[in-house]
Design a protein around this motif. Structure first.
Motif, PDB file in Angstrom:
ATOM      1  N   ILE A  42       1.039  -1.110   0.167  1.00 42.04           N
ATOM      2  CA  ILE A  42      -0.225  -0.254   0.022  1.00 42.04           C
ATOM      3  C   ILE A  42       0.940   1.144  -0.113  1.00 42.04           C
ATOM      4  O   ILE A  42       0.448   2.273  -0.778  1.00 42.04           O
ATOM      5  CB  ILE A  42      -0.887  -0.045   1.237  1.00 42.04           C
ATOM      6  CG1 ILE A  42      -1.836  -1.220   1.036  1.00 42.04           C
ATOM      7  CG2 ILE A  42      -1.868   1.426   1.447  1.00 42.04           C
ATOM      8  CD1 ILE A  42      -2.729  -1.490   2.457  1.00 42.04           C
ATOM      9  N   VAL A  43       1.809   1.197   0.811  1.00 41.52           N
ATOM     10  CA  VAL A  43       2.588   2.321   0.902  1.00 41.52           C
ATOM     11  C   VAL A  43       3.409   2.583  -0.388  1.00 41.52           C
ATOM     12  O   VAL A  43       3.542   3.966  -0.908  1.00 41.52           O
ATOM     13  CB  VAL A  43       3.903   2.194   1.993  1.00 41.52           C
ATOM     14  CG1 VAL A  43       4.801   3.275   2.056  1.00 41.52           C
ATOM     15  CG2 VAL A  43       3.283   2.366   3.433  1.00 41.52           C
ATOM     16  N   ILE A  44       3.999   1.491  -1.095  1.00 41.74           N
ATOM     17  CA  ILE A  44       4.648   1.859  -2.505  1.00 41.74           C
ATOM     18  C   ILE A  44       3.866   2.490  -3.427  1.00 41.74           C
ATOM     19  O   ILE A  44       4.091   3.456  -3.978  1.00 41.74           O
ATOM     20  CB  ILE A  44       5.361   0.610  -2.856  1.00 41.74           C
ATOM     21  CG1 ILE A  44       6.305  -0.073  -1.831  1.00 41.74           C
ATOM     22  CG2 ILE A  44       5.714   0.517  -4.242  1.00 41.74           C
ATOM     23  CD1 ILE A  44       6.869  -1.405  -2.163  1.00 41.74           C
ATOM     24  N   VAL A  45       2.407   2.003  -3.590  1.00 41.76           N
ATOM     25  CA  VAL A  45       1.308   2.267  -4.425  1.00 41.76           C
ATOM     26  C   VAL A  45       1.119   3.689  -4.291  1.00 41.76           C
ATOM     27  O   VAL A  45       1.244   4.430  -5.092  1.00 41.76           O
ATOM     28  CB  VAL A  45       0.387   1.399  -4.750  1.00 41.76           C
ATOM     29  CG1 VAL A  45      -0.627   2.028  -5.585  1.00 41.76           C
ATOM     30  CG2 VAL A  45       0.638   0.044  -4.950  1.00 41.76           C
ATOM     31  N   LEU A  46       0.948   4.151  -3.080  1.00 43.28           N
ATOM     32  CA  LEU A  46       0.542   5.378  -2.614  1.00 43.28           C
ATOM     33  C   LEU A  46       1.679   6.194  -2.922  1.00 43.28           C
ATOM     34  O   LEU A  46       1.448   7.358  -3.523  1.00 43.28           O
ATOM     35  CB  LEU A  46      -0.099   5.637  -1.358  1.00 43.28           C
ATOM     36  CG  LEU A  46      -1.366   5.041  -0.795  1.00 43.28           C
ATOM     37  CD1 LEU A  46      -1.609   5.081   0.703  1.00 43.28           C
ATOM     38  CD2 LEU A  46      -2.303   5.510  -1.627  1.00 43.28           C
ATOM     39  N   CYS A  47       2.785   5.894  -2.601  1.00 40.09           N
ATOM     40  CA  CYS A  47       4.117   6.885  -2.806  1.00 40.09           C
ATOM     41  C   CYS A  47       4.226   7.229  -4.333  1.00 40.09           C
ATOM     42  O   CYS A  47       4.343   8.360  -4.907  1.00 40.09           O
ATOM     43  CB  CYS A  47       5.294   6.269  -2.381  1.00 40.09           C
ATOM     44  SG  CYS A  47       5.444   6.443  -0.535  1.00 40.09           S
ATOM     45  N   VAL A  48       4.122   6.087  -5.146  1.00 39.92           N
ATOM     46  CA  VAL A  48       4.316   6.436  -6.567  1.00 39.92           C
ATOM     47  C   VAL A  48       3.125   7.158  -7.028  1.00 39.92           C
ATOM     48  O   VAL A  48       3.385   8.039  -7.980  1.00 39.92           O
ATOM     49  CB  VAL A  48       4.148   4.785  -7.260  1.00 39.92           C
ATOM     50  CG1 VAL A  48       4.194   5.147  -8.928  1.00 39.92           C
ATOM     51  CG2 VAL A  48       5.410   4.079  -6.957  1.00 39.92           C
ATOM     52  N   ASN A  49       1.762   7.157  -6.952  1.00 38.47           N
ATOM     53  CA  ASN A  49       0.736   7.977  -7.285  1.00 38.47           C
ATOM     54  C   ASN A  49       0.944   9.442  -6.615  1.00 38.47           C
ATOM     55  O   ASN A  49       0.638  10.332  -7.548  1.00 38.47           O
ATOM     56  CB  ASN A  49      -0.677   7.397  -6.630  1.00 38.47           C
ATOM     57  CG  ASN A  49      -0.827   6.116  -7.393  1.00 38.47           C
ATOM     58  OD1 ASN A  49      -0.736   5.776  -8.235  1.00 38.47           O
ATOM     59  ND2 ASN A  49      -1.728   5.204  -6.595  1.00 38.47           N
TER      60      ASN A  49
END
Length: 280
Positions: A254-261
């Motif tokens: 979740i953290v990786i996807v949110l950071c990328v977005n």
């Protein structure tokens, strides 16, 4: 100017720092951590402690070591998919938009053909056939995902090239005798790099979610290796009794996807010349 705009986007900057730490930690953190991801300790099914910050599983594996290894494979796949799909998508979109006519029609029909393919079904079939239990299996998984997600980048680049190719400086370069390759590489692509970068960040987020889905279904990274999706799949049965096995790898995803977005949102604002309001 673009860097200053991005730096004023506090959420995007924070996301970039967090993502950088996750990427560095996943790539090199396992070498410095006390335990290896496949090492069996004397502690079985223990919760988070100072010795094992993310606990251990029923076999005695350190969960933090497994999360570091899983994040490493997931990040490697994400970066490879972004590189392959962006490179191929930019090439197809730039050629189609610049030459138009028959070349444009042919390449766009190829894009339409790929878009009509049921991506999940193809991924399930190909991953079962070509992704092995270790070695370069994750590499081929990245190639398969990239082969199915490059189309959006190609369409974005084509639209941008169609707009830019009619500008006065392109006509001036053509009148000066510049060849097509030089015009595309030196005059067109540098002026649409913002759209390319934003599209690449969105592809990165999609790639890690696809990889997670395949690994969750048991068709991605295989034993003896691991990935975040596989850790989530392995830990789902113990989500009620040993929640650390399920929630820690899920939280990292979740953290990786949110950071990328968030980074993509910040880059979109930074590259937009009409953007005057900076969001926190």
């Amino acid at each position: 100017m673009i860097l200053r705009r991005f730096m004023r986007h506090r959420l995007a900057v924070a996301a970039a720092v967090i993502l950088f730490l996750i990427v560095v930690g996943s790539l090199v953190g396992g070498r410095f951590w006390t335990y290896s991801y496949d090492e069996i300790t004397d502690n079985y099914s223990t919760g988070p402690t100072w010795q094992h910050p993310m606990g251990t599983d029923g076999v005695g594996h350190d969960v933090l070591a497994m999360v570091l290894r899983g994040a490493q494979k997931s990040v490697q796949i994400m970066l490879l998919v972004a590189f392959f799909s962006t490179t191929f998508g930019v090439a197809i979109g730039a050629i189609a938009g610049f030459y138009r006519g028959f070349v444009d029609s042919l390449l766009m029909r190829l894009v339409d053909l790929v878009l009509t393919i049921p991506s999940l079904a193809v991924l399930l079939v190909l991953s079962r056939r070509v992704v092995g239990g270790g070695g370069g299996g994750w590499f081929w998984l990245a190639v398969i995902i990239a082969a199915l997600v490059w189309t959006q980048i190609a369409r974005i680049v084509r639209a941008e090239v169609l707009s830019v190719r009619e500008k006065e400086y392109i006509e001036a370069a053509r009148a000066a005798g510049a060849k097509d390759r030089r015009i595309i590489l030196r005059h067109i692509l540098p002026n649409i790099v913002g759209s390319i970068i934003v599209a690449a960040t969105l592809t990165m987020a999609a790639a890690i979610l696809i990889e997670t889905t395949l690994s969750y279904l048991g068709l991605g990274v295989r034993v003896p290796d691991t990935s975040l999706g596989r850790l989530v799949a392995d830990g789902q049965t113990a989500a009620q009794t040993r929640p650390w096995l399920f929630y820690f790898p899920g939280l990292v995803i979740i953290v990786i996807v949110l950071c990328v977005n968030f980074i993509g949102d910040g880059l979109r604002d930074a590259f937009d010349p009409k953007q005057t309001r900076v969001r926190a």
